[in-house]
Design a protein around this motif. Structure first.
Motif, PDB file in Angstrom:
ATOM      1  N   ILE A  94       0.809  -1.273  -0.109  1.00  0.00           N
ATOM      2  CA  ILE A  94       0.166   0.287   0.129  1.00  0.00           C
ATOM      3  C   ILE A  94       0.905   1.049  -0.018  1.00  0.00           C
ATOM      4  CG2 ILE A  94      -1.146   1.135   1.968  1.00  0.00           C
ATOM      5  CD1 ILE A  94      -2.990  -1.363   2.422  1.00  0.00           C
ATOM      6  N   HIS A  95       2.190   1.347   0.938  1.00  0.00           N
ATOM      7  CA  HIS A  95       2.635   2.328   0.881  1.00  0.00           C
ATOM      8  C   HIS A  95       3.469   3.159   0.397  1.00  0.00           C
ATOM      9  CE1 HIS A  95       1.228   3.958   4.769  1.00  0.00           C
ATOM     10  NE2 HIS A  95       1.284   2.363   5.185  1.00  0.00           N
ATOM     11  N   ARG A  96       3.602   1.776  -0.540  1.00  0.00           N
ATOM     12  CA  ARG A  96       4.714   1.280  -2.267  1.00  0.00           C
ATOM     13  C   ARG A  96       4.649   2.564  -3.239  1.00  0.00           C
ATOM     14  NH1 ARG A  96       6.461  -2.950  -0.955  1.00  0.00           N
ATOM     15  NH2 ARG A  96       5.446  -4.556  -1.738  1.00  0.00           N
ATOM     16  N   ASN A  97       2.747   2.082  -3.646  1.00  0.00           N
ATOM     17  CA  ASN A  97       2.168   2.344  -4.352  1.00  0.00           C
ATOM     18  C   ASN A  97       1.342   3.720  -3.981  1.00  0.00           C
ATOM     19  OD1 ASN A  97       2.624   0.195  -6.564  1.00  0.00           O
ATOM     20  ND2 ASN A  97       2.000  -0.986  -4.851  1.00  0.00           N
ATOM     21  N   GLY A  98       1.864   4.468  -2.330  1.00  0.00           N
ATOM     22  CA  GLY A  98       1.648   5.858  -2.674  1.00  0.00           C
ATOM     23  C   GLY A  98      -0.134   5.511  -2.000  1.00  0.00           C
ATOM     24  N   MET A  99      -1.108   4.374  -1.681  1.00  0.00           N
ATOM     25  CA  MET A  99      -1.804   4.278  -2.152  1.00  0.00           C
ATOM     26  C   MET A  99      -3.096   5.045  -0.941  1.00  0.00           C
ATOM     27  SD  MET A  99      -2.613   0.471  -2.779  1.00  0.00           S
ATOM     28  CE  MET A  99      -2.673   0.214  -4.566  1.00  0.00           C
ATOM     29  N   ASN A 100      -4.076   5.633  -1.768  1.00  0.00           N
ATOM     30  CA  ASN A 100      -5.229   6.817  -0.349  1.00  0.00           C
ATOM     31  C   ASN A 100      -6.269   6.659  -0.060  1.00  0.00           C
ATOM     32  OD1 ASN A 100      -2.720   9.102   0.933  1.00  0.00           O
ATOM     33  ND2 ASN A 100      -3.102   9.529  -2.091  1.00  0.00           N
ATOM     34  N   ARG A 101      -7.042   5.795  -0.996  1.00  0.00           N
ATOM     35  CA  ARG A 101      -7.951   4.707  -0.504  1.00  0.00           C
ATOM     36  C   ARG A 101      -7.417   3.377  -1.334  1.00  0.00           C
ATOM     37  NH1 ARG A 101     -12.620   6.480  -3.618  1.00  0.00           N
ATOM     38  NH2 ARG A 101     -13.803   6.836  -2.115  1.00  0.00           N
ATOM     39  N   VAL A 102      -7.974   2.448  -0.422  1.00  0.00           N
ATOM     40  CA  VAL A 102      -8.173   0.730  -0.701  1.00  0.00           C
ATOM     41  C   VAL A 102      -8.665  -0.136  -0.179  1.00  0.00           C
ATOM     42  CG1 VAL A 102      -6.461  -1.206   0.120  1.00  0.00           C
ATOM     43  CG2 VAL A 102      -5.633   0.693  -0.276  1.00  0.00           C
ATOM     44  N   GLY A 103      -9.898  -0.841  -1.323  1.00  0.00           N
ATOM     45  CA  GLY A 103     -10.970  -1.149  -1.267  1.00  0.00           C
ATOM     46  C   GLY A 103     -11.201  -2.452  -0.605  1.00  0.00           C
ATOM     47  N   LEU A 104     -11.893  -2.279   0.043  1.00  0.00           N
ATOM     48  CA  LEU A 104     -11.671  -4.096   0.671  1.00  0.00           C
ATOM     49  C   LEU A 104     -12.800  -4.056   0.938  1.00  0.00           C
ATOM     50  CD1 LEU A 104     -10.162  -3.741   4.632  1.00  0.00           C
ATOM     51  CD2 LEU A 104      -9.565  -4.338   2.300  1.00  0.00           C
ATOM     52  N   GLU A 105     -13.922  -6.251   0.371  1.00  0.00           N
ATOM     53  CA  GLU A 105     -15.657  -6.608   0.965  1.00  0.00           C
ATOM     54  C   GLU A 105     -15.884  -6.812   2.288  1.00  0.00           C
ATOM     55  OE1 GLU A 105     -15.505  -9.556  -2.804  1.00  0.00           O
ATOM     56  OE2 GLU A 105     -14.063 -10.138  -1.693  1.00  0.00           O
ATOM     57  N   PHE A 106     -16.653  -5.728   2.536  1.00  0.00           N
ATOM     58  CA  PHE A 106     -17.816  -5.888   4.102  1.00  0.00           C
ATOM     59  C   PHE A 106     -18.337  -7.111   3.347  1.00  0.00           C
ATOM     60  CE2 PHE A 106     -16.807  -0.957   4.914  1.00  0.00           C
ATOM     61  CZ  PHE A 106     -15.216  -1.601   4.732  1.00  0.00           C
ATOM     62  N   GLY A 107     -17.856  -8.338   3.204  1.00  0.00           N
ATOM     63  CA  GLY A 107     -18.882  -9.070   2.903  1.00  0.00           C
ATOM     64  C   GLY A 107     -18.776 -10.633   3.850  1.00  0.00           C
ATOM     65  N   ILE A 108     -19.738 -11.619   4.803  1.00  0.00           N
ATOM     66  CA  ILE A 108     -20.040 -12.141   4.956  1.00  0.00           C
ATOM     67  C   ILE A 108     -19.751 -13.846   5.703  1.00  0.00           C
ATOM     68  CG2 ILE A 108     -22.244 -11.261   6.129  1.00  0.00           C
ATOM     69  CD1 ILE A 108     -23.696 -13.022   4.574  1.00  0.00           C
ATOM     70  N   GLU A 109     -18.436 -14.149   3.809  1.00  0.00           N
ATOM     71  CA  GLU A 109     -18.563 -15.405   4.265  1.00  0.00           C
ATOM     72  C   GLU A 109     -16.783 -15.318   4.404  1.00  0.00           C
ATOM     73  OE1 GLU A 109     -16.469 -15.989   0.106  1.00  0.00           O
ATOM     74  OE2 GLU A 109     -17.727 -14.157  -0.833  1.00  0.00           O
ATOM     75  N   ARG A 110     -16.254 -16.693   4.802  1.00  0.00           N
ATOM     76  CA  ARG A 110     -14.930 -16.983   4.980  1.00  0.00           C
ATOM     77  C   ARG A 110     -13.660 -15.886   4.896  1.00  0.00           C
ATOM     78  NH1 ARG A 110     -13.080 -22.501   3.952  1.00  0.00           N
ATOM     79  NH2 ARG A 110     -11.154 -21.032   2.389  1.00  0.00           N
ATOM     80  N   ASP A 111     -13.173 -15.563   5.799  1.00  0.00           N
ATOM     81  CA  ASP A 111     -11.684 -15.137   5.353  1.00  0.00           C
ATOM     82  C   ASP A 111     -11.782 -13.609   5.377  1.00  0.00           C
ATOM     83  OD1 ASP A 111      -9.646 -16.675   5.745  1.00  0.00           O
ATOM     84  OD2 ASP A 111     -10.151 -17.594   3.571  1.00  0.00           O
ATOM     85  N   ALA A 112     -13.579 -13.051   5.406  1.00  0.00           N
ATOM     86  CA  ALA A 112     -13.446 -11.501   5.658  1.00  0.00           C
ATOM     87  C   ALA A 112     -13.771 -11.017   6.655  1.00  0.00           C
ATOM     88  CB  ALA A 112     -15.108 -11.304   4.351  1.00  0.00           C
ATOM     89  N   TYR A 113     -13.359 -10.991   8.550  1.00  0.00           N
ATOM     90  CA  TYR A 113     -13.722 -11.596   8.938  1.00  0.00           C
ATOM     91  C   TYR A 113     -13.633  -9.905   9.573  1.00  0.00           C
ATOM     92  CZ  TYR A 113     -12.760 -16.652   9.176  1.00  0.00           C
ATOM     93  OH  TYR A 113     -13.037 -17.475   9.051  1.00  0.00           O
ATOM     94  N   LEU A 114     -14.176  -9.129  10.854  1.00  0.00           N
ATOM     95  CA  LEU A 114     -13.945  -8.034  10.746  1.00  0.00           C
ATOM     96  C   LEU A 114     -12.832  -8.208  11.711  1.00  0.00           C
ATOM     97  CD1 LEU A 114     -15.390  -5.415  11.886  1.00  0.00           C
ATOM     98  CD2 LEU A 114     -16.854  -7.034  13.685  1.00  0.00           C
ATOM     99  N   ILE A 115     -12.224  -8.880  12.244  1.00  0.00           N
ATOM    100  CA  ILE A 115     -10.897  -8.779  12.829  1.00  0.00           C
ATOM    101  C   ILE A 115     -10.133  -8.563  12.109  1.00  0.00           C
ATOM    102  CG2 ILE A 115     -10.383 -11.512  12.787  1.00  0.00           C
ATOM    103  CD1 ILE A 115      -9.418 -10.755  15.449  1.00  0.00           C
ATOM    104  N   PHE A 116     -10.435  -8.702  10.978  1.00  0.00           N
ATOM    105  CA  PHE A 116      -9.160  -8.156   9.646  1.00  0.00           C
ATOM    106  C   PHE A 116      -8.919  -7.076   8.943  1.00  0.00           C
ATOM    107  CE2 PHE A 116      -7.913  -7.661   5.220  1.00  0.00           C
ATOM    108  CZ  PHE A 116      -6.644  -7.925   5.383  1.00  0.00           C
TER     109      PHE A 116
END
Length: 358
Positions: A94-116
């Motif tokens: 993220i930082h090497r590429n100078g990213m300011n806005r990053v997308g995540l999927e707010f889903g309910i399936e496996r590995d889309a955990y709130l803790i992550f």
């Protein structure tokens, strides 16, 4: 790998175009189904990094890179030995590429955990996190021909599983015993991750129990999700055992008539809620208004149930039916005291009508 690498590369390119249109610098894909959609393979604990421009990166556990390279078209593969290394790799990307806005999927399936999400926020305090679930699902909702062929194959497998269910059901069998016979048939025919639900009581979604058994006079409802190359077809049937009574017969007849109405009304360009309204009115007229659960259809694909999910996501009932959607009809049961009455099949939406898959 399964499928043409160029198909998956083009998916990533279309997704990158959506990221740029929405001023999102990159996406971190953790949900398993979207990981499969873009990489072409299933992998435990996936981490796929897709920049708005440039090549995607996959992180896998140390020792897995060689096999993953055989299973996917992606060339940039990084191994990690500790989860801390994975987190550091994502932050560094993220930082090497100078990213300011990053997308995540707010889903309910496996590995889309709130803790992550919480860990991600703590490690990237200056980064704006954007929900990209609508972007990924918007792509996935309309299937290409390769996807449709996989779903057709999955439908043939599901139908074989349902035939086994019909043959083995008898009084005294447990839900778990029935499910075991069906799962065996599905797996022997190539379904790698089948879903089988069995209900001998009024339960809308029934994980099979070993201590619930088929009664002498009652109903047994079977729901099957069979996959081929990770794509699902979904079907459900209710079987009559003995003489369960007049209300069961009336409910089955009403469900069959509603099924035909739904098939006639589900067309390209029609809002899902328009069909939903007609079905609700029909069931009220038949005296089953209190037994009908709203949400007559849902999408099928890399998940047995994916958008539009009209049973649990009310706003998605406003979606219009589109060509090459894959939908189930009719999804919810009639919930009567004797059991959950279902008749559900998977259909591909075409301009000239619906193509039956199961």
């Amino acid at each position: 790998m399964r499928g043409d690498p160029e198909v998956f590369r083009k998916r990533v390119e279309r997704f990158q175009g959506l990221l740029r249109e929405n001023d999102i610098d990159g996406a971190v894909i953790r949900t398993l189904s979207s990981f499969i959609y873009f990489t072409g393979t299933k992998w435990l604990r996936p981490s796929l990094l897709i920049p708005a421009e440039g090549e995607p990166v996959v992180y896998v556990v140390k020792g897995e890179a060689e096999l993953f390279r055989e299973k996917s078209w992606i060339e940039n593969i990084v191994e990690f030995q500790k989860v801390e290394d994975l987190m550091a790799g994502v932050v560094g990307w993220i930082h090497r590429n100078g990213m300011n806005r990053v997308g995540l999927e707010f889903g309910i399936e496996r590995d889309a955990y709130l803790i992550f999400l919480k860990i991600f926020e703590r490690l990237n305090p200056t980064v704006e996190i954007v929900d990209i679930l609508d972007l990924t699902m918007g792509l996935r909702m309309i299937k290409d021909e390769w996807e449709l062929d996989n779903i057709r194959n999955a439908g043939r497998i599901a139908s074989k599983g349902m035939k086994v269910a019909e043959d083995v059901i008898k009084p005294g069998m447990s839900e778990l015993e029935i499910a075991a016979e069906v799962v065996r048939e599905l797996m022997l025919n190539g379904s790698e991750d089948p879903k089988v639900y069995v209900s001998v009581t009024p339960r809308a979604h029934a994980e099979p129990f070993r201590d619930l058994r088929v009664p002498e006079n009652g109903v047994v409802t079977i729901v099957i999700g069979a996959d081929w190359n990770h794509y699902y077809a979904n079907m459900a049937r209710t079987f009559i055992v003995g003489e369960p009574g007049r209300r069961v017969r009336r409910a089955i007849e009403a469900k069959e008539e509603a099924y035909r109405i739904a098939l006639e009304e589900t067309k390209v360009g029609v809002p899902i809620n328009a069909v939903e309204k007609k079905l609700a009115e029909f069931f009220r007229g038949k005296g089953f208004g209190e037994a009908y659960i709203a949400g007559y259809t849902h999408g099928v694909g890399l998940l047995i149930e994916e958008p539009p999910i009209t049973t649990i996501v009310v706003p998605q009932r406003a979606a219009k039916v589109q060509e090459n959607m894959v939908l189930t009809i009719i999804h919810p049961p009639l919930m009567i005291p004797e059991g959950a009455i279902k008749h559900e099949d998977t259909y591909i939406v075409k301009k000239n009508g619906l193509e039956r898959v199961t």
